[in-house]
Design an enzyme around this catalytic site. Structure first.
Site, mmCIF file in Angstrom:
data_model
loop_
_atom_site.group_PDB
_atom_site.id
_atom_site.type_symbol
_atom_site.label_atom_id
_atom_site.label_comp_id
_atom_site.label_asym_id
_atom_site.label_seq_id
_atom_site.Cartn_x
_atom_site.Cartn_y
_atom_site.Cartn_z
ATOM 1 N N ILE A 182 0.996 -1.381 0.060
ATOM 2 C CA ILE A 182 -0.351 -0.032 0.016
ATOM 3 C C ILE A 182 0.610 1.341 -0.363
ATOM 4 C CG2 ILE A 182 -1.744 0.810 1.332
ATOM 5 C CD1 ILE A 182 -2.470 -1.329 2.439
ATOM 6 N N ASP A 183 0.917 1.858 -1.021
ATOM 7 C CA ASP A 183 2.224 2.837 -1.554
ATOM 8 C C ASP A 183 0.773 4.753 -1.024
ATOM 9 O OD1 ASP A 183 3.486 4.831 -2.077
ATOM 10 O OD2 ASP A 183 3.582 4.413 -4.174
#
Length: 306
Positions: A182-183
């Site tokens: 999850i960026d």
């Protein structure tokens, strides 16, 4: 044997001060330096107490535990029992970690240094020779730096691990599973359809494409010409504009998947309103994950769970 108490006390004060400063830095506390120094000054009093009163309660393990609690209270204050216990354990951890490093190096080099549970003492000649003092002065900061560096890296790795989730991607009826990160910095979306872009690397996407097909994709990406792709391919491609870290604009080749499913701790989210951004290469050197997930997908899942 003659013990030069002033020299040993000075060394112990210096070491206790560095240990408390390290505890403060790791816990990210906003405490005045003077207060930390007063805590170190209090901690260093263990030296004359154990020398003049070796049978006192301060030399007993229970007495040392109480003395450590007083040191923490003096250096960092008291706000809650959980915070106090956390700082006490952190102080012990830093002390044992640094002491362990010094002991290991000492054992390897066989310098004139002895350790007690509450302080460092040189005993072979009373105050230690210049080699033992030089050993402590050089290796103690190195041990502190090593301990803090390892803790920072472990904390960062744990953060990265918490942000990695299983991802299932279906393209042209074929599903493969991998790990996605999850960026929070990935805000890439198609400006026309507003669909978020999940970036997947070459290693994962080659599950759907042979080597020759991948070369065609690479050629289309370099020339930004989708006409080089075969007309009979059952894939839907497009390009999405984005801004690189250098501030320059560019175009990313994207692929329309059948669906994508992200498995989160509190459930999962599945959607087909997403593009797959094609990364020609790896996303990470250790290949721990192969997708950069768009944070809006996780936000949607959290909203649905709530």
């Amino acid at each position: 044997m003659t013990i030069y108490l002033d020299a040993v006390w000075t060394l112990n004060l210096f070491l206790d001060w560095l240990l408390l400063l390290s505890t403060q830095a790791i816990a990210r506390l906003q405490v005045s330096k003077l207060r930390v120094f007063l805590g170190a000054l209090l901690a260093s009093l263990i030296v004359p107490v154990t020398v003049y009163f070796p049978e006192s309660l301060a030399a007993h393990p229970a007495g040392k535990l109480v003395f450590s609690m007083v040191i923490i209270w003096c250096a960092f204050g008291y706000r809650s029992i959980s915070r106090f216990i956390k700082l006490l354990f952190l102080f012990y951890f830093v002390t044992f970690a640094v002491g362990g490093c010094l002991f290991a190096v000492h054992y390897m080099l066989q310098t004139q240094l002895a350790f007690t549970p509450s302080s460092f003492l040189t005993v072979s000649t009373g105050y230690g020779d210049h080699i033992s003092w030089l050993f402590v002065i050089i290796t103690f900061p190195v041990a502190l730096f090593f301990t803090k560096n390892r803790m920072d890296k472990q904390r960062f790795e744990q953060f990265r691990y918490d942000q990695i989730h299983d991802v299932q991607v279906s393209i042209n009826g074929i599903t493969h599973k991998t790990s996605g990160f999850i960026d929070s910095g990935n805000h890439l979306s198609d400006p026309m359809t507003k669909r978020p872009v999940v970036i997947c690397d070459q290693h994962f996407l080659q599950n759907w494409f042979g080597e020759e097909e991948w070369d065609l994709l690479s050629q289309a990406n370099q020339e930004l010409d989708l006409d080089v792709l075969p007309d009979n391919w059952p894939y839907n491609f497009s390009v999405v504009p984005y801004q690189g870290v250098n501030g320059e604009g560019a175009l990313m080749l994207v692929l329309k998947p059948d669906s994508i499913l992200i498995e989160l701790d509190k459930g999962s989210v599945a959607t087909d309103r997403v593009w797959i951004g094609i990364q020609f290469g790896s996303l990470t050197a250790d290949r721990r994950y192969h997708c950069l997930l768009h944070p809006s997908l996780v936000h949607d899942a959290s909203t649905q769970a709530g």
